[in-house]
Design an enzyme around this catalytic site. Sequence first.
Site, mmCIF file in Angstrom:
data_model
loop_
_atom_site.group_PDB
_atom_site.id
_atom_site.type_symbol
_atom_site.label_atom_id
_atom_site.label_comp_id
_atom_site.label_asym_id
_atom_site.label_seq_id
_atom_site.Cartn_x
_atom_site.Cartn_y
_atom_site.Cartn_z
ATOM 1 N N HIS A 62 9.240 -66.379 33.527
ATOM 2 C CA HIS A 62 8.929 -67.170 32.045
ATOM 3 C C HIS A 62 8.494 -68.762 32.269
ATOM 4 O O HIS A 62 8.865 -69.220 31.275
ATOM 5 C CB HIS A 62 10.497 -67.157 31.270
ATOM 6 N N PHE A 86 18.722 -70.972 75.955
ATOM 7 C CA PHE A 86 18.805 -72.641 76.009
ATOM 8 C C PHE A 86 17.728 -73.044 76.861
ATOM 9 O O PHE A 86 17.224 -73.579 78.401
ATOM 10 C CB PHE A 86 20.249 -72.427 76.255
ATOM 11 N N GLY A 105 30.282 -73.313 77.598
ATOM 12 C CA GLY A 105 29.359 -72.471 76.355
ATOM 13 C C GLY A 105 30.336 -70.687 75.716
ATOM 14 O O GLY A 105 29.715 -71.156 74.562
ATOM 15 N N ALA A 133 14.168 -54.565 49.305
ATOM 16 C CA ALA A 133 15.246 -55.204 48.485
ATOM 17 C C ALA A 133 14.965 -56.133 47.924
ATOM 18 O O ALA A 133 14.592 -56.984 48.116
ATOM 19 C CB ALA A 133 16.582 -55.664 49.484
#
Length: 482
Positions: free
Chosen positions: A150, A355, A403, A21
């Site tokens: 440009h 973690f 958590g 893409a």
Amino acid sequence: MDKDIAEFLKTYKTAIEESNAAVFAGAGLSKPAGFVNWKELLRDIAEEINLNIDKESDLIAVAQYHVNENGGNRGKINQALIDEFTKDAEITENHKILARLPIDTYWTTNYDDLIEEALKIEGKRIDSKITTENLAVTKPNSDAKIYKMHGDISLPHEAVLTKDDYENYNNKRQLFTTALQGDLVSKTMLFIGFSFDDPNLEYILSRIRILLGQNQRTHYCFMKQVQRDDFKEESDFLYAEIKQKLKVNDLKRYSIKVLLVNQYEDITAILKEVEQQYKRRNLFVSGSASDYGNWGEQRCLEFASNLSKAIIKNGNNIVTGFGLGVGSCVISGALEEIYKTRSQRVEERLISRPFPQNTTGQIPIKELWTKHRNNMIQTVGFSVFMFGNKIDASTGAVIEANGMIEEFEISVNHGAIPIPIGATDFTAKKIWETVISDFDRYVPEAGLKDKYQLLGDVNQTDEALINTVIEIVNMLEKRKRQ
């Protein structure tokens, strides 16, 4: 939904997933940020040579006339660029969405640096191509290349603006033409804020059309539908409507499909849908267990592993924080399924971010965990919750996993759809009850409530629960499995 929009969403999402893409941004992308378009940029310049900019359509000629009348000196035009494009501007929502998506190729005729700023905010490394010399070197480990076709406001004297600049383009910036031709052949380009009046681009598109004939890749562009309210006279509206239809049909020659919108805000809505559809390929798996409750340890671990396998087999990717107790099985289940096919890359299908348990840095550990959770969850479209408990260090009692509650709240804030498996008990059950009690708030498809009810049924088999999760994902992704 308009069928052309639906086709675009499907095609462009696939292009993003396959790293094919690209974006081509024109002045219309930057205008809502406060920058001027070409006509406004040259208004004062035109007045100096006694021209009315509102009556002019060839703006390149206007710029050239001004240079001619000033003995070939373009100093005032350079100053106009500096004055207009060094103003403070706020990055638009469209810039933000495009920057969040994993798009690695940006082309633009704009002189501003809004695309660069949006990408930097997302923590991405940028390789800007402003001059032909930039094309000869590559910044290592860059996340996105930006081709300033440009020029850039940092070099106003080299900005492409006058007839001289365009006529000498292939002498001075031929490599940009070559590079753009390559991307138009190999990538799916989304033109946004672009008018297709640029002679350089028209030349490049015509070369590709002649070379490839009917084998061109399809590209897309947004265009605002001509509206009656935009014109004082009915005749002017009808003329503009005819001209737009002719323009739309002409762009088909270059395999560019126009996506007509009623208002510019619709573009933002479509880009958000692209982002959501892309993110829904990724699932965040939240689960932790210090106590296995009525399920028992063996069943819990097998469930976590089999759920992970099913998600990967379904074509989705897993993002996880390696939760206590069951996290290892989430990882092993995913890896087992990934390794069945040699063509799959682990780093694309499974993102595991444990973690930290201790820190000696300046950021408190809980604040660090929150940042970590936000970083993971902002990339997903679904969050799956199972079990969720821990042992209170002071009392030894089994308590809910706060958590997991935070991960649920972050998921909702980022637009990820929660899929709590309430039958696994503990915090997942609490989240399931929250979702069921206010279903329309959390799930965009009211017809899925029966499926969610099954997720809270303790009498369901493990296989049935996992199949229900996959069915929910597929129905929300609106894709049919063969």
